[in-house]
Design a protein around this motif. Structure first.
Motif, short mmCIF file in Angstrom:
data_model
loop_
_atom_site.label_atom_id
_atom_site.label_comp_id
_atom_site.label_asym_id
_atom_site.label_seq_id
_atom_site.Cartn_x
_atom_site.Cartn_y
_atom_site.Cartn_z
N LEU A 1 -25.43 37.62 -2.82
CA LEU A 1 -24.23 38.44 -2.77
C LEU A 1 -24.49 39.82 -3.38
CD1 LEU A 1 -21.35 35.96 -3.70
CD2 LEU A 1 -21.66 37.21 -1.55
N VAL B 1 -22.73 31.05 6.77
CA VAL B 1 -21.81 30.95 5.64
C VAL B 1 -21.29 29.52 5.52
CG1 VAL B 1 -19.58 31.69 4.79
CG2 VAL B 1 -21.21 33.37 5.63
N THR C 1 -20.69 23.01 -2.03
CA THR C 1 -19.62 22.06 -2.30
C THR C 1 -20.07 20.62 -2.27
OG1 THR C 1 -19.06 22.19 0.03
CG2 THR C 1 -17.75 23.52 -1.47
N ALA D 1 -18.07 23.29 10.88
CA ALA D 1 -17.04 23.18 9.85
C ALA D 1 -16.68 21.71 9.63
CB ALA D 1 -15.82 23.99 10.27
N VAL E 1 -19.46 19.94 7.54
CA VAL E 1 -19.54 20.08 6.09
C VAL E 1 -18.38 19.39 5.39
CG1 VAL E 1 -20.90 22.18 6.04
CG2 VAL E 1 -18.41 22.33 6.13
N ILE F 1 -18.08 15.13 -2.47
CA ILE F 1 -17.57 16.49 -2.44
C ILE F 1 -17.07 16.88 -3.82
CG2 ILE F 1 -15.85 18.01 -1.42
CD1 ILE F 1 -16.04 16.30 1.07
N LYS F 2 -17.34 18.12 -4.20
CA LYS F 2 -16.99 18.56 -5.54
C LYS F 2 -15.49 18.76 -5.67
CE LYS F 2 -21.38 20.69 -6.67
NZ LYS F 2 -22.08 21.96 -6.84
N ALA G 1 -13.98 23.91 -7.50
CA ALA G 1 -15.33 24.29 -7.08
C ALA G 1 -15.34 24.65 -5.62
CB ALA G 1 -16.30 23.14 -7.38
N ARG G 2 -14.56 23.89 -4.83
CA ARG G 2 -14.54 24.17 -3.40
C ARG G 2 -13.93 25.55 -3.12
NH1 ARG G 2 -11.68 19.11 -0.85
NH2 ARG G 2 -11.16 18.76 -3.01
N ILE H 1 -13.82 28.14 -5.13
CA ILE H 1 -14.77 29.20 -5.54
C ILE H 1 -15.87 29.35 -4.51
CG2 ILE H 1 -16.40 29.89 -7.33
CD1 ILE H 1 -14.65 28.40 -9.32
N ALA H 2 -16.37 28.20 -4.01
CA ALA H 2 -17.43 28.25 -3.01
C ALA H 2 -16.92 28.93 -1.74
CB ALA H 2 -17.90 26.83 -2.70
N LEU H 3 -15.67 28.65 -1.40
CA LEU H 3 -15.10 29.27 -0.20
C LEU H 3 -14.98 30.78 -0.37
CD1 LEU H 3 -14.14 28.12 2.48
CD2 LEU H 3 -11.79 28.31 1.63
N ALA I 1 -16.81 32.62 -2.32
CA ALA I 1 -18.15 33.18 -2.26
C ALA I 1 -18.61 33.27 -0.82
CB ALA I 1 -19.11 32.33 -3.08
N GLY I 2 -18.34 32.22 -0.04
CA GLY I 2 -18.75 32.24 1.35
C GLY I 2 -18.08 33.36 2.13
N ALA J 1 -16.91 36.11 0.92
CA ALA J 1 -17.48 37.38 0.45
C ALA J 1 -18.80 37.65 1.17
CB ALA J 1 -17.70 37.35 -1.06
N MET J 2 -19.61 36.60 1.27
CA MET J 2 -20.89 36.78 1.95
C MET J 2 -20.68 37.12 3.42
SD MET J 2 -24.09 34.16 2.05
CE MET J 2 -24.31 34.12 0.30
N LEU J 3 -19.74 36.45 4.02
CA LEU J 3 -19.45 36.73 5.43
C LEU J 3 -19.02 38.18 5.61
CD1 LEU J 3 -19.18 35.57 8.28
CD2 LEU J 3 -16.80 35.06 7.76
#
Lengths: 717, 128, 170
Positions: free
Chosen positions: A708, B14, B22, C23, C26, C91-92, C96-97, C99-101, C103-104, C106-108
């Motif tokens: 990032l 992503v 997760t 989707a 995961v 699954i966490k 956590a999910r 936050i991970a989303l 982050a994902g 943001a990366m996208l």
């Protein structure tokens, strides 16, 4: 082509190497035999120091009087030690003979590039053979050889025999480097080397803390002087661009004569000289240096090493003669020291301490000589002084040897060096008695004896310079130079009176009057063995005849008899001397009258001693009353040691302890820098290890955050 | 059609990343990584439409490396499962230097215990 | 044909199917179901490859990825008996999910911003009569011959490593 090229002078490198070989052999013997069969306290073997007798409280009569077991390989040491010196002396004589009667330029033998610093400072290891260095080589090796022979008898039963000779050889090696070096750095090697060996020999009996402390004191005080030497060298190099004697002599003319730069250089050099030659303010180490064996005192602390300062001034005469202010400073320091040390000498009871102060006083005279630009006179006094002072010390060594032997037999704990315990030794040591009187008359300046000629040449030069010279033209601290020189003359004359006084006092208390050693001990007092008396006699002859090398002109002797040393040294210091005297050969006004005055003063000193002092009234040390009034001040050496202790040593120690040690070293360096950086890194590693969870998810998160960040950086670009 | 392909590729990548973040099942995470590789492959193919066939060559390399990785990685997972009876990454932190149920945590060197001991962890050379 | 409506429709269809399958993949707790949804994604990707004139790679994709690698995955899942949902707290937590989303996403966002560049024109389509392997073999066996050979060594090492790792200690 130099006249000495291809001659035996090419072997000049062998001069320091010979004693160095002796050092290696004796040092190896000392290291690999490590003989410790003697008493636990090595000084008890000879009782040089009164403390040493403490070990005799509980007499262990087991084999007290049997000859002590000698160190292994004793014979090899006995042969090698003096032999290398005799060989060196022989080589020195050969070089002397090979030298032409007049040699205008010095013969410089370069061996290798020692410290080539770029192209600006090519320091070579080079030796210089000229009239001055050959003169120094002759008397250094000659006197050293005699003292080595004396040491064979004096130190024969010492457990550290081989170590002693190793150090003594090493000393001569360094001393020869000092006098032969063709540049200041090479000379500095010898300068430092003799300081080191001096330290080693003062603390020779290091089991006694007082001796070790005396060595340390000498070493540290000399460091102060060496600082001056180094600064002077740096200044010379940065302003003249070379450090070779000949190069500096040629290049120094470009500097402003009498300017502050030259004066600064000379004054820093003078600081070095006061350290090595024990002048005010750095003289304090020399009396303590008497803690070493007596032959060491004779060789290093009377005859050779302490004259290195005089040699340095004479060697740098091309610098000093250009700076009249520095010259006057040298003369004033010499004169004040001469008188100051003589007054202290008046009330010393320890025979070696008395001679030590006498040495300080006499070197003061030499400083007067080289200070007023009478370099030949100063060096002349160096030579004659080395004869009679070595004689005095060796004679004192014989006396101490006999005294100690007597006390050793009766298991007495009395001080073998205190004159109050002597008296009447004339009857027991007739030869030593005669020789000591010769030395006393020589040092007092009685005609015919060597000291008379050299001392009067110095005194006459002072008057001559006061009348007309560059020194008389300048002002020194606002005082006209001629007035300063007349004051120097008066101080020197007063010192001469006191010299005669305290030397006669020493003779009276030691050899005349009733014996105070003790009834039992008298049976054991006897003359020293021939091995000890032989060098004493040779030095006695030299003390009588030594003046022959530079007889004064007013004697109207046939040509060739007068002023031999003047002519010999003229190529080295002649120009400098002429520069001081406005280019004309100095004529001393009223010379005969001045000489007569000096003789009268000397005789007056001797007579005063005979009239005022009553050896018969003296009591042994254990019964003596403490001195009072000014006598006490003198006995305590004007409290100079205490003064230095309060003003210099204590503050330095306090600052070192509380600030440098506790604050800087323990606090800053150890605490903050060493341990602190360790703590910091440990903390960093701990926080790092906290990141290292072993959880793959955490690592994945770290990668994602990194991606990032990188992508964000590209985005924002 | 290349921009669309790149768009799909980014989304798939992503999704793979979010999956890695997760999930705790080692095999699922492994599959997420494969998904990310496939997303990148899609980008390569898209770019090969613009710059030539080298992109397809790279895809072939990626595939063979992925195959090798899958073989080794799954073998490791099997080995871990044999030892720990689980593939939950929460319980697998050998990278830390000692295992989570080591009786001597916070020590670089743990003390040798008798081999059949229930606390036997095998996390370092002393326990092995 | 490549620029027709049907082509574009199919392209979007396969692409969106791939994303939706991914989707779902995961979010499945059941490892076998997740693996099968991933296989679906790979099939869709293979279709996209073929539609972008990379027919050979598309075939390889089906053979190697969907056919070989995913089969190995399924094989391991079944071998370790991980197919049942409750066996692993997989699954966490929700936080956590989220936050991970974030982050994902943001990366996208960053990827899309970076990809928003002017692209050069597409190359012409290959003529129909050409062999589909020809464009690949040319660079593969000339320019990239050394990496190709090294890859073969890598595969050999991987085989040996897998055997050693998976072998039960005696």
């Amino acid at each position: 082509m130099h006249p000495l090229a291809g001659s035996i002078a090419e072997l000049v490198w062998l001069l320091p190497i010979l004693p160095l070989i002796g050092f290696v052999i004796n040092g190896a013997i000392s290291l690999f035999t490590s003989f410790h069969a003697g008493p636990a306290d090595p000084s008890a073997a000879h009782g040089e120091h009164d403390v040493a007798h403490a070990g005799h409280e509980a007499p262990d009569t087991h084999d007290e009087h049997a000859a002590p077991k000698r160190a292994p390989l004793h014979a090899i040491v006995t042969i090698v030690g003096p032999l290398v010196l005799l060989l060196a002396f022989g080589l020195g004589v050969a070089i002397f003979v090979a030298m032409p009667s007049h040699m205008a330029t010095p013969f410089v033998k370069t061996f290798f590039a020692w410290m080539p610093v770029g192209t600006d400072l090519p320091i070579h290891w080079a030796f210089q053979v000229d009239q001055l260095s050959v003169m120094m080589v002759l008397f250094v090796t000659g006197v050293s050889a005699l003292i080595h022979i004396f040491s064979v008898g004096y130190m024969g039963d010492d457990p550290g025999y081989a170590r002693y000779f190793a150090f003594l050889n090493l000393f001569v090696a360094f001393m020869l480097v000092l006098v032969l070096g063709a540049s200041y750095p090479v000379m500095f090697v010898g300068w430092e080397g003799v300081g080191l060996v001096s330290y080693l020999l003062i603390g020779f009996w290091f089991n006694d803390k007082a001796n070790a402390d005396a060595g340390t004191k000498a070493f540290i005080v000399n460091r102060i002087g060496d600082f001056g030497f180094l600064i002077a060298m740096f200044l010379i190099w940065s302003n003249v661009g070379t450090l070779d004697f000949s190069g500096v002599a040629a290049g120094v003319g470009s500097l402003p004569a009498g300017g502050p730069l030259l004066t600064t250089i000379c004054l820093f050099m003078l600081l070095a000289c006061t350290g090595k030659s024990a002048q005010i303010p750095l003289y304090v180490w020399l009396p303590d240096a008497m803690a070493g064996p007596t032959p060491v005192s004779a060789l290093i602390h009377a005859a050779t090493m302490v004259t290195a300062g005089v040699y340095l001034v004479a060697r740098s005469s091309f610098l000093f003669s250009l700076s009249p202010v520095a010259c006057l400073t040298v003369a004033v320091i010499g004169a004040v020291t001469a008188l100051f040390a003589a007054t202290i000498g008046l009330k010393q009871w320890d025979i070696k301490k008395l001679l030590a102060y006498s040495t300080v006083s006499k070197i003061g005279y030499m400083f007067i000589g080289v200070g007023v630009g009478a370099y030949v006179a100063g060096l002349f006094h160096v030579i004659t002084h080395s004869f009679f002072k070595a004689l005095l010390f060796l004679g004192a060594g014989s006396v101490i040897f006999g005294m100690h032997a007597a006390y050793h037999h009766t298991h007495s704990t009395e001080d073998a060096q205190d004159m109050r315990n002597m008296g009447g030794l004339r009857a027991y040591m007739p030869l030593t008695f005669v020789m000591m009187w010769i030395a006393t008359l020589a040092i007092s300046g009685i005609p015919i004896f060597a000291g008379f000629f050299s001392k009067d040449e110095i005194l006459g030069s002072v008057i001559a310079r006061a009348a007309d010279s560059t020194l008389a033209d300048v002002h020194w601290l606002g005082i006209p130079g001629s007035a300063v020189l007349y004051a120097v003359y008066v101080l020197a004359l007063a010192g001469a009176f006191l010299t005669a006084l305290y030397m006669t006092r020493m003779m009276l208390y030691t050899f005349h009057g009733p014996n105070r050693t003790g009834v039992e001990e008298q049976a054991h007092l006897h003359e020293a063995p021939p091995l000890l008396t032989f060098p004493v006699v040779v030095l006695g002859v030299l003390s009588v005849l030594g003046g022959i090398i530079n007889l004064p002109a007013f004697l109207h002797l046939p040509a060739g008899w007068t002023g031999a040393l003047d002519q010999w040294l003229a190529p080295v210091v002649g120009d400098a001397t002429l520069h001081v005297t406005h280019g004309v050969a100095a004529e001393t006004p009223h010379e005969v009258a001045l000489v007569g005055l000096a003789i009268v003063v000397a005789i007056a000193g001797i007579v005063t001693a005979f009239v005022k002092l009553k050896p018969a009234a003296l009591v042994p040390k254990r019964d003596a009353q403490p001195a009072t009034g000014f006598e006490r001040v003198l006995e305590n050496k004007y409290y100079v040691d205490e003064l230095y202790d309060r003003t210099v040593v204590t503050p330095v120690v306090a600052v070192s302890r509380s600030f440098l040690w506790k604050g800087i070293d323990a606090g800053l360096i150890d605490g903050v820098l060493v341990n602190g950086s360790a703590w910091f890194m440990r903390g960093l590693a701990r926080s790092g290890s906290w990141l290292q969870t072993g959880q793959v998810g955490a690592y994945a998160w770290a990668i994602v955050i990194g991606v990032l960040a990188v992508l964000g950086a590209f985005t924002l670009r | 059609m290349v921009p669309e392909a790149l768009f799909f590729s980014a989304i798939l990548f992503v999704i793979g990343v979010v999956g890695v973040l997760t999930r705790r099942n080692a095999i699922i995470i492994f599959m997420c990584v494969e998904l990310m590789l496939n997303a990148v492959n899609l980008s390569f193919i898209g770019f090969s439409r613009l710059y030539g066939a080298s992109g397809q060559v790279f895809v072939i390399f990626v595939m063979s490396v992925a195959a090798a990785e899958a073989a080794v990685g799954l073998a490791i997972i099997i080995a871990i499962f044999r030892h720990h009876e689980t593939v939950d990454l929460k319980n697998i932190n050998l990278l830390k230097g000692w295992c989570s149920n080591c009786p001597w945590p916070n020590r670089v060197e743990c003390i040798r215990l008798p081999a059949p001991s229930p606390s036997w962890c095998g996390c370092c050379r002393y326990c092995r | 044909m490549p620029n027709g409506f049907v082509y574009e429709f199919l392209f979007y269809l396969f692409g969106l199917t791939a994303i939706v399958s991914a989707a779902i993949f995961v979010t499945r707790r059941n490892a076998v179901a997740a693996a099968l949804w991933l296989v679906n994604t790979m099939f869709c990707l293979a279709a996209l490859y073929i539609m972008m004139d990379a027919q050979f790679v598309g075939a390889i994709q089906v053979l190697v990825y969907a056919g070989a690698i995913m089969v190995v995955f399924l094989f391991v899942v079944m071998l370790l008996n991980l197919g049942l949902p409750p066996s692993v707290a997989d699954i966490k937590s929700k936080g956590a999910r989220i936050i991970a989303l974030v982050a994902g996403l943001a990366m996208l966002a960053e990827l899309l911003v970076l990809a928003r560049q002017k692209l050069p024109a597409e190359l012409p389509w290959l003529p129909r009569e050409t062999s589909v392997t020809t464009p690949i073999t040319e660079p593969l066996f000339r320019t990239y011959l050394l990496p190709f050979e090294i890859t073969s060594v890598l595969l050999l090492v991987a085989i040996v490593g897998a055997v050693v790792l998976a072998k039960r200690r005696s």
